[in-house]
Design an enzyme around this catalytic site. Sequence first.
Site, mmCIF file in Angstrom:
data_model
loop_
_atom_site.group_PDB
_atom_site.id
_atom_site.type_symbol
_atom_site.label_atom_id
_atom_site.label_comp_id
_atom_site.label_asym_id
_atom_site.label_seq_id
_atom_site.Cartn_x
_atom_site.Cartn_y
_atom_site.Cartn_z
ATOM 1 N N ASP A 136 40.297 82.572 17.614
ATOM 2 C CA ASP A 136 39.966 80.667 17.372
ATOM 3 C C ASP A 136 38.666 79.755 18.219
ATOM 4 O O ASP A 136 38.677 79.094 18.948
ATOM 5 C CB ASP A 136 41.338 80.149 18.451
ATOM 6 N N LYS A 138 46.890 81.312 12.441
ATOM 7 C CA LYS A 138 48.321 81.216 13.003
ATOM 8 C C LYS A 138 48.510 80.034 13.334
ATOM 9 O O LYS A 138 48.020 79.248 13.287
ATOM 10 C CB LYS A 138 48.465 82.117 14.056
ATOM 11 N N CYS A 198 45.489 81.849 24.353
ATOM 12 C CA CYS A 198 45.294 83.050 22.657
ATOM 13 C C CYS A 198 44.406 84.332 23.082
ATOM 14 O O CYS A 198 45.258 84.850 22.269
ATOM 15 C CB CYS A 198 44.582 81.601 21.678
HETATM 16 C C1 VGL Z 1 45.124 77.458 21.433
HETATM 17 C C2 VGL Z 1 46.382 76.179 23.440
HETATM 18 C C3 VGL Z 1 47.580 75.899 21.453
HETATM 19 C C4 VGL Z 1 44.350 78.863 22.004
HETATM 20 C C5 VGL Z 1 45.934 77.189 20.342
HETATM 21 O O1 VGL Z 1 43.348 79.229 21.076
HETATM 22 O O2 VGL Z 1 44.135 79.118 22.738
HETATM 23 N N1 VGL Z 1 45.490 77.058 22.768
HETATM 24 N N2 VGL Z 1 46.721 76.360 20.708
#
Ligand code: VGL
Length: 207
Positions: free
Chosen positions: A15, A113, A158
């Site tokens: 991410d 995701k 994540c």
């Molecule tokens: C994430 C919160 C919501 C992350 C993704 O990548 O850690 N955290 N969506």
Amino acid sequence: MLIRPGNDDLLLIIDVQNDFCPGGALAVADGDAVVPVINRLAERFDHIVLTQDWHPSGHSSFATSHPGANPFDSVAMPYGQQTLWPEHCRQGTAGAAFHPELVTDRAGLVIRKGFRSEIDSYSAFFENDRHTPTGLAGYLRDRGLRRIFMVGLATDFCVHYSAVDARRLGFDTVLVESGCRAIDLAGSLDAAWAGMAEAGVQRVNDL
Ligand code: VGL
Ligand code: ZN
């Protein structure tokens, strides 16, 4: 400790998207500092996978989808407790794009995701019911990849969930701390370190 990535090792980049970097909708402090670190590490890996948080409008993890709720509240969902977030990483938006300086060309796979409205997915392996697979484990097994080096955002969400699930699936797992940054919401970072240590995730500062 010197660990040399080999032919059955994977670099999993979690991410590294604009919304998690300074100026983004769910900015992680210093989030963009991971980019040069990850680019340098990636040169040493033959196998690279990226994950991309990829939510539809109105996603159930958005506080705006729950009347009266605020970002960072926790609500009960059919699959368990869910933290609510500001709207982030909406499909196709600039915020959902990878950081422009992240070198993505050599990645063999992008796992998206969180694209189902009714369930969030922190982990690269399972949605937040901890049961519905993303397909990444099958990819790794088909390719004979057995050890996973993890970097990205955010350490306590994540990356944490991905690392614990990787151990649960039997992969050797090494978190490279200099390539990660955390949200740190109400003790979530301490809890993440404890959970990862208990799961047998190895922690190194750099490679
Ligand atoms: C994430 C919160 C919501 C992350 C993704 O990548 O850690 N955290 N969506
Ligand atoms: Zn998300």
